[in-house]
Design an enzyme around this catalytic site. Structure first.
Site, short mmCIF file in Angstrom:
data_model
loop_
_atom_site.label_atom_id
_atom_site.label_comp_id
_atom_site.label_asym_id
_atom_site.label_seq_id
_atom_site.Cartn_x
_atom_site.Cartn_y
_atom_site.Cartn_z
N TYR A 11 81.18 -59.66 -4.09
CA TYR A 11 79.74 -59.36 -4.21
C TYR A 11 79.36 -58.45 -5.45
CZ TYR A 11 74.95 -58.01 -2.44
OH TYR A 11 73.75 -57.72 -2.40
N ILE A 12 79.74 -57.43 -5.52
CA ILE A 12 79.30 -56.41 -6.68
C ILE A 12 79.86 -57.13 -8.07
CG2 ILE A 12 79.03 -54.26 -7.59
CD1 ILE A 12 78.89 -53.46 -4.50
N ASP A 31 91.58 -61.28 -9.41
CA ASP A 31 91.23 -61.44 -8.02
C ASP A 31 92.15 -62.11 -7.16
OD1 ASP A 31 89.40 -61.51 -5.48
OD2 ASP A 31 87.88 -60.78 -6.69
N SER A 124 81.31 -44.61 -3.48
CA SER A 124 80.41 -45.00 -2.43
C SER A 124 79.50 -43.88 -2.13
CB SER A 124 80.87 -45.49 -1.29
OG SER A 124 80.28 -45.79 -0.18
N TYR A 148 88.16 -45.98 5.43
CA TYR A 148 87.61 -46.24 4.30
C TYR A 148 87.21 -45.42 3.39
CZ TYR A 148 83.65 -48.28 1.66
OH TYR A 148 82.80 -48.66 0.68
N LYS A 152 87.77 -43.87 -0.76
CA LYS A 152 86.94 -43.72 -1.98
C LYS A 152 86.92 -42.37 -2.39
CE LYS A 152 85.03 -47.89 -1.96
NZ LYS A 152 85.44 -48.73 -2.86
N ASN A 198 76.78 -55.40 8.03
CA ASN A 198 75.70 -54.83 7.40
C ASN A 198 74.26 -55.29 7.69
OD1 ASN A 198 78.02 -54.56 4.90
ND2 ASN A 198 77.37 -52.71 5.71
N PRO A 292 78.29 -45.46 16.13
CA PRO A 292 79.20 -44.39 15.80
C PRO A 292 79.28 -44.24 14.44
CG PRO A 292 80.27 -45.86 17.71
CD PRO A 292 79.09 -46.69 16.93
N ASP A 294 77.11 -43.38 11.91
CA ASP A 294 75.91 -43.78 11.05
C ASP A 294 75.16 -42.37 11.28
OD1 ASP A 294 76.04 -46.37 10.64
OD2 ASP A 294 74.68 -47.03 12.02
#
Ligand code: UFG
Length: 337
Positions: A11-12, A31, A124, A148, A152, A198, A292, A294
């Site tokens: 995506y990015i 990729d 992130s 995750y 980062k 998301n 949970p 957030d």
């Protein structure tokens, strides 16, 4: 200058690839399509009118990856490759630690061998953990809540330590807030597998009728309307930030953390209302319990990016909602033809 995009079909990565071509760089995508599609690369070629150099290789496979360095004089690396599902990372921590760290080890060991000294990393805002000290400034203490996020955090530290002992090396650790939206052509965009985790991809699938209604995770947060507040930024603005970061890394050595966000927080209900207004489609929703992990509010202090990179997000929440829907509407099955 050739720029290796690790995970460049995602995506990015795909949006950044276009902005790099626009800025006169020569992208080289690496990729393995574990979580992306070769059709994205075809679409990049359609948008830019250029043939894009592509290697279908797992970035963790250093032996195969070396071929890219042998065949191309790489001037800079942007490392997007990695698994990114927060929930899955809790269930399968080893998968996340192994993949998301091995890719960095392979890239850095080839940087050392081939004297590549510019490295941009996709970090992130998740590294700010549950801090409620908004806006988030880069000097805040960091810490994470799931594997995750820790990948980062750990990758940032690995890159800082590598930079300390390689004086010619420069690394920019870009801390993304919440990228949404899509290229204005509607040819590339976010393409999650299965039911989206998301907010924006979920809203788009409700708009298309694929999902019945949005589940809002909590309306009892200490925010103006009780729903979670995030710093949503247009993926094309985010992509442009990478071009600026490469320029910066060519001029400056060492390591630096830089937030990429707008500095504005929108609630879940703000996003729903903006989407409805921008696209003239009603989004039915129900209020569920909190998800949970957030936190209530997350938004950037983007002043370092303004000052050091000369970067500022330009697109509005309406642009983000329109472009996200334009992508979804034109590609109801994502990249599946
Ligand atoms: N939300 C809903 N319903 C949904 C999905 C999300 O109400 O179906 C809410 C969330 O509770 C949150 C907001 O919408 O308040 C945004 O949620 P996202 O899942 O879109 O984004 P997050 O802020 O949770 O996570 C994003 C990235 C992560 C990254 C994190 C860092 O997806 O990869 O930002 O801040 F780690």
């Amino acid at each position: 200058m050739k720029v290796l995009l690790a995970g460049g079909a995602g995506y990015i990565g795909s949006h950044t690839c276009i902005e790099l071509v626009n800025a006169g760089f020569e992208p080289v995508i690496v990729d393995d399509f574990a979580n992306s599609s070769p059709i994205a690369v075809k679409r990049i070629e359609e948008i830019t009118g250029r043939k894009i150099r592509l290697y279908t290789i797992d970035v963790c496979n250093e032996e195969e990856l070396e071929k890219v360095f042998k065949e191309n004089e790489i001037g800079s690396i942007v490392h997007f490759a990695g698994y990114k599902a927060v929930g899955e990372s809790v269930k399968l921590p080893l998968k996340y630690y192994r993949n998301n760290l091995d890719s960095t080890f392979a890239l850095l060991s080839l940087c050392e061998k081939y004297d590549v000294n510019s490295f941009i990393f996709s970090s992130s805002a998740t590294v700010y953990g549950m801090s409620e000290d908004v806006p988030y400034h880069e000097d805040l203490p960091t810490g994470c809540l799931n594997p995750y996020g820790w990948t980062k955090y750990m990758n940032e530290q690995i890159l800082r330590d590598y930079a300390k002992v390689h004086p010619s090396f420069s690394t920019v650790l870009l801390r993304y807030f919440n990228p949404i939206g899509a290229h204005e052509s509607g040819l590339i965009g976010d393409n999650p597998e299965g039911i989206p985790n998301n907010l924006m991809p979920y809203v788009c699938q409700v708009a298309s009728g694929k999902l019945e209604k949005l589940h809002i995770f909590g309306n009892d947060y200490p925010t103006p309307d009780g729903t979670g507040v995030r710093d949503y930024l247009h993926v094309v603005d985010l992509a442009k930030g990478h071009v600026k970061a490469i320029d910066y890394s060519i001029e400056n050595k060492g390591s630096i953390e830089i937030n990429l966000g707008t500095g504005i927080g929108y609630s879940v209900l703000d996003v729903v209302n903006s989407f409805e207004k921008a696209n003239g489609i009603k989004i039915p929703y129900v209020i569920d319990g909190r998800r949970p992990g957030d936190n209530a509010t997350s938004y950037a202090d983007p002043s370092r990016a303004n000052k050091l990179l000369g970067w500022k997000a330009e697109k509005t929440i309406v642009d983000m909602c329109k472009d996200a829907w334009n992508w979804q509407k034109n590609n109801p099955r994502g990249y599946k033809e």
